[in-house]
Structure formats: C-alpha cells, structure tokens
Write an enzyme that holds these catalytic residues in place. Structure first.
Site, short mmCIF file in Angstrom:
data_model
loop_
_atom_site.label_atom_id
_atom_site.label_comp_id
_atom_site.label_asym_id
_atom_site.label_seq_id
_atom_site.Cartn_x
_atom_site.Cartn_y
_atom_site.Cartn_z
CG ASP A 107 -0.33 -0.13 2.55
OD1 ASP A 107 0.85 0.26 2.71
OD2 ASP A 107 -1.00 -0.62 3.49
CG HIS A 122 4.83 -9.60 -0.43
ND1 HIS A 122 4.03 -9.97 0.63
CD2 HIS A 122 5.84 -10.51 -0.47
CE1 HIS A 122 4.53 -11.06 1.21
NE2 HIS A 122 5.64 -11.39 0.56
CG ASN A 216 -1.23 -9.90 15.40
OD1 ASN A 216 -2.45 -9.85 15.44
ND2 ASN A 216 -0.57 -10.27 14.32
C1 BJW Z 1 -3.47 -6.33 13.62
C2 BJW Z 1 -4.38 -5.28 13.60
C3 BJW Z 1 -4.03 -4.12 14.32
C4 BJW Z 1 -5.19 -6.86 12.39
N1 BJW Z 1 -2.86 -4.08 14.99
N2 BJW Z 1 -2.34 -6.27 14.29
C5 BJW Z 1 7.60 -22.35 3.10
C6 BJW Z 1 6.60 -23.06 3.72
C7 BJW Z 1 5.31 -23.12 3.17
C8 BJW Z 1 5.01 -22.47 1.97
C9 BJW Z 1 6.01 -21.75 1.37
C10 BJW Z 1 7.27 -21.70 1.93
N3 BJW Z 1 8.03 -20.92 1.12
C11 BJW Z 1 7.27 -20.47 0.08
C12 BJW Z 1 6.03 -20.99 0.21
C13 BJW Z 1 4.88 -20.74 -0.73
C14 BJW Z 1 4.17 -19.43 -0.47
C15 BJW Z 1 3.63 -19.43 0.96
O1 BJW Z 1 4.17 -18.82 1.85
N4 BJW Z 1 2.50 -20.09 1.18
C16 BJW Z 1 1.88 -20.16 2.51
C17 BJW Z 1 0.58 -19.36 2.53
C18 BJW Z 1 1.64 -21.59 2.84
N5 BJW Z 1 5.04 -18.30 -0.71
C19 BJW Z 1 5.25 -17.82 -1.93
O2 BJW Z 1 4.75 -18.33 -2.92
C20 BJW Z 1 6.17 -16.61 -2.08
N6 BJW Z 1 7.13 -16.83 -3.10
C21 BJW Z 1 8.12 -17.70 -2.98
O3 BJW Z 1 8.30 -18.33 -1.97
O4 BJW Z 1 8.95 -17.74 -4.09
C22 BJW Z 1 9.94 -18.78 -4.14
C23 BJW Z 1 9.34 -19.94 -4.88
C24 BJW Z 1 8.75 -19.73 -6.08
C25 BJW Z 1 8.22 -20.81 -6.77
C26 BJW Z 1 8.27 -22.07 -6.21
C27 BJW Z 1 8.86 -22.27 -4.98
C28 BJW Z 1 9.41 -21.17 -4.30
C29 BJW Z 1 5.40 -15.38 -2.51
C30 BJW Z 1 4.42 -14.91 -1.51
C31 BJW Z 1 3.67 -13.72 -2.05
C32 BJW Z 1 2.54 -13.26 -1.14
N7 BJW Z 1 1.73 -12.31 -1.82
C33 BJW Z 1 0.65 -11.66 -1.13
C34 BJW Z 1 -0.12 -10.80 -2.15
C35 BJW Z 1 0.70 -9.56 -2.51
C36 BJW Z 1 -0.01 -8.69 -3.44
C37 BJW Z 1 -1.29 -8.15 -2.86
O5 BJW Z 1 -1.28 -7.43 -1.83
O6 BJW Z 1 -2.34 -8.45 -3.43
O7 BJW Z 1 1.14 -10.85 -0.06
S1 BJW Z 1 -0.48 -12.79 -0.30
C38 BJW Z 1 -0.80 -11.74 1.08
O8 BJW Z 1 -0.27 -12.35 2.28
C39 BJW Z 1 0.07 -10.49 0.84
C40 BJW Z 1 0.60 -10.21 2.22
O9 BJW Z 1 1.74 -9.38 2.14
C41 BJW Z 1 0.86 -11.59 2.75
C42 BJW Z 1 0.97 -11.67 4.25
O10 BJW Z 1 -0.22 -11.30 4.86
P1 BJW Z 1 -0.20 -10.48 6.23
O11 BJW Z 1 0.36 -9.14 5.99
O12 BJW Z 1 0.41 -11.29 7.29
O13 BJW Z 1 -1.77 -10.26 6.46
P2 BJW Z 1 -2.83 -11.20 7.22
O14 BJW Z 1 -4.18 -10.74 6.82
O15 BJW Z 1 -2.53 -12.62 7.01
O16 BJW Z 1 -2.60 -10.90 8.76
C43 BJW Z 1 -2.91 -9.65 9.34
C44 BJW Z 1 -2.53 -9.71 10.80
O17 BJW Z 1 -2.75 -8.44 11.36
C45 BJW Z 1 -3.36 -10.71 11.60
O18 BJW Z 1 -2.47 -11.50 12.39
C46 BJW Z 1 -4.22 -9.83 12.52
O19 BJW Z 1 -4.46 -10.41 13.80
C47 BJW Z 1 -3.36 -8.60 12.64
N8 BJW Z 1 -4.04 -7.34 12.91
N9 BJW Z 1 -5.49 -5.64 12.90
C48 BJW Z 1 -2.07 -5.17 15.00
N10 BJW Z 1 -4.87 -3.04 14.40
#
Ligand code: BJW
Ligand code: ZN
Length: 246
Positions: A107, A122, A216
């Site tokens: 953002d 990201h 969090n």
């Molecule tokens: C508050 C609050 C307040 C609310 N105060 N807190 C190892 C293990 C398992 C899987 C994998 C691994 N390594 C790689 C993977 C695969 C995959 C992955 O991780 N999958 C898992 C889901 C299982 N990763 C990938 O594919 C990544 N690439 C990669 O590894 O490349 C190498 C590779 C390539 C090919 C083959 C093999 C390897 C890329 C990941 C890209 C993620 N993209 C997104 C979208 C971005 C674009 C967009 O915005 O549209 O990124 S997905 C989405 O999730 C976004 C976020 O940045 C990301 C994380 O989310 P975040 O920020 O944590 O949000 P939430 O909603 O989950 O949590 C919010 C939190 O806030 C909560 O805890 C609330 O409680 C809290 N909260 N109000 C404080 N006021």
C-alpha cells in the site's frame, strides 16, 4: 493521546540508540487506516482466499476479476491516511542509529508517512508491469485502455506485486535476511506470519540472537517462538513504545 504501556525490563533496556532494530510489518499495521487485512474475521475477501486471487494462474484465468480486485484496493488506499502505528515507525527510524523497515504491504503507506528506505518485499500496488515484455509502468500512461489495460506490445498489464509462487525481488529479500540475522531487536507487527519467506524473518532474527517482539491483536503462528508479545492494536502499542525513548 496514547498511554505508556508497561513493558519488560528486557525490552526497556533495548530501547536505546545503539540497538540495531528491524521491523517487519504486515496488513495489520494498515488496518486502523481502513485497509482490510487478508485473513481472519476482518479478512479482505470473505468470498476468496488470497491464494485464489493473488496468483499468476488466477490472473490468466480471469484477468478482469483480478484487475478489478486491485483497482478496488487502489481506490481504498488513495483515500486513506497513515495511522499512529505508521507514524511511530518514523520516530523509530529517527531515534535508532541502525533501523530497517521491511514490509509485506503493497500500500505504500510507510513511505507516504515519511519512512525512508522501506524494503517492500511484495512490491507496490501503484506500479504495474506488462506480462509479456516486462515493461514497468509507474502510471498507466502509454498503455491501451481496457480491463486490464494492454501494453503496446499486446501483453496484459498486471500490478507489480508478488503473487504466490513468484520470486520476491532478490535484492529486497537478500537485504531483509541479512539485517534480520544481524539485528539486536526485531519486531513482527500486524502479520499473521504464515506467508514465506517473509514469515521466516523473525525466526532468522531469533537464530541470530535478536530479542524478538510481536505486536498483534491476536496470537499468531510465531507467538510461541517470540520473546515477548504485545497484544493490542499497533496504532496504540507502537506510539506507546516511542514514549520510552522520546
Ligand atoms: C493487527 C491489527 C491491528 C489486524 N494491529 N495487528 C515455506 C513453507 C510453506 C510455503 C512456502 C514456503 N516458502 C514459500 C512458500 C509458498 C508461499 C507461501 O508462503 N505459502 C503459505 C501461505 C503456505 N510463498 C510464496 O509463494 C512466495 N514466493 C516464494 O516463496 O517464491 C519462491 C518460490 C517460487 C516458486 C516455487 C517455490 C518457491 C510469494 C508470496 C507472495 C505473497 N503475496 C501476497 C499478495 C501480494 C499482493 C497483494 O497485496 O495483493 O502478499 S499474499 C498476502 O499475504 C500479501 C501479504 O503481504 C501476505 C501476508 O499477509 P499479512 O500481511 O500477514 O496479512 P494477514 O491478513 O494474514 O494478517 C494480518 C494480521 O494483522 C493478523 O495476524 C491480525 O491479527 C493482525 N491485525 N489488525 C495489529 N490493528
Ligand atoms: Zn509489453
């Protein structure tokens, strides 16, 4: 006015200028500005999981839907303001001699608030790129209207963000790994810590000997490994930490 929350002596002793600090932020830090998060009760999409929209395959299968999802989010982001959590991190950067801010958010709110050298793991939702020739677009000028717009080369334009299965920008992730392994104090703020490789950073910091904090509203995947959790809104907790060194 935020109040001064009580913190451990260990954290207090680290809130000094010479401490090397790294902060990793996620969607939760922008939640109080009105940007919906991805997962959980308040998740961005009740109908879709991020894994269903934030992939190249989803874009190829339904470019209109994915493009409109991003347009909708861009509109939200244009209209909202940074919150006290973002502002507190500007104070962190001013105070600590060595400070790095790593964000998973697309953002741009940290930069808008005044944080410098923000590591965007990201990508950024305002930027676009052509899926065919790779040309980057800071605005849609020079593209051909449509949903999604097209590059003059004929390729569809997509947001310049990192989708599941895609590599993170190499310089950004390398830098994030390096500073996380070398820091003294690491904060994981407003992230569910489920998406890798970003979710590995707190573990790398811990392995490197850092004191790892989590801020969090609820416990996460990494709560059991962190040294200290501060449960509450980042827009309240981060400003209250600033009071310890201001
Ligand atoms: C508050 C609050 C307040 C609310 N105060 N807190 C190892 C293990 C398992 C899987 C994998 C691994 N390594 C790689 C993977 C695969 C995959 C992955 O991780 N999958 C898992 C889901 C299982 N990763 C990938 O594919 C990544 N690439 C990669 O590894 O490349 C190498 C590779 C390539 C090919 C083959 C093999 C390897 C890329 C990941 C890209 C993620 N993209 C997104 C979208 C971005 C674009 C967009 O915005 O549209 O990124 S997905 C989405 O999730 C976004 C976020 O940045 C990301 C994380 O989310 P975040 O920020 O944590 O949000 P939430 O909603 O989950 O949590 C919010 C939190 O806030 C909560 O805890 C609330 O409680 C809290 N909260 N109000 C404080 N006021
Ligand atoms: Zn092109």
């Amino acid at each position: 006015m935020s109040k001064r929350i009580s913190i451990s002596d260990a954290l207090k002793s680290l809130l000094v200028k010479k401490t090397k600090v790294v902060v990793l932020t996620g969607a939760g830090i922008s939640a109080e500005s009105g940007v919906p998060t991805f997962r959980g009760e308040e998740g961005l999409w009740k109908k879709f999981r991020p894994e269903e929209l934030a992939t190249f395959d989803a874009f190829m299968a339904n470019p209109e839907l994915v493009w409109e999802w991003y347009e909708y989010r861009r509109k939200i982001i244009e209209e909202i303001k940074p919150n006290p959590g973002h502002l507190a991190l500007v104070d962190f950067q001013r105070y600590f001699d060595k400070f790095d801010l790593i964000t998973q958010n697309v953002d741009g709110l940290h930069r808008k608030t005044g944080s410098k050298n923000v590591i965007e793991l990201h990508g950024n939702i305002r930027r676009n790129k052509c899926i065919q020739c790779g040309k980057k677009y800071e605005s849609l000028e020079g593209t051909i209207d449509g949903i999604p717009p097209k590059c003059p080369c004929g390729g569809n334009i997509r947001p310049d963000v990192v989708w599941f299965g895609e590599m993170l920008p190499q310089d950004a992730i390398n830098y994030a790994f390096a500073v996380s392994s070398e820091c003294d104090l690491f904060f994981s703020v407003g992230t569910s810590a489920v998406v890798h490789p970003a979710a590995s950073l707190p573990l790398i910091a811990k392995r490197g000997g850092a004191y790892v904090m989590e801020v969090n509203i609820s416990p996460t995947e990494i709560s059991h490994i962190v040294d200290e959790s501060l449960l509450g809104k980042s827009g309240e907790i981060l400003p209250s930490l600033v009071k310890y060194f201001k």
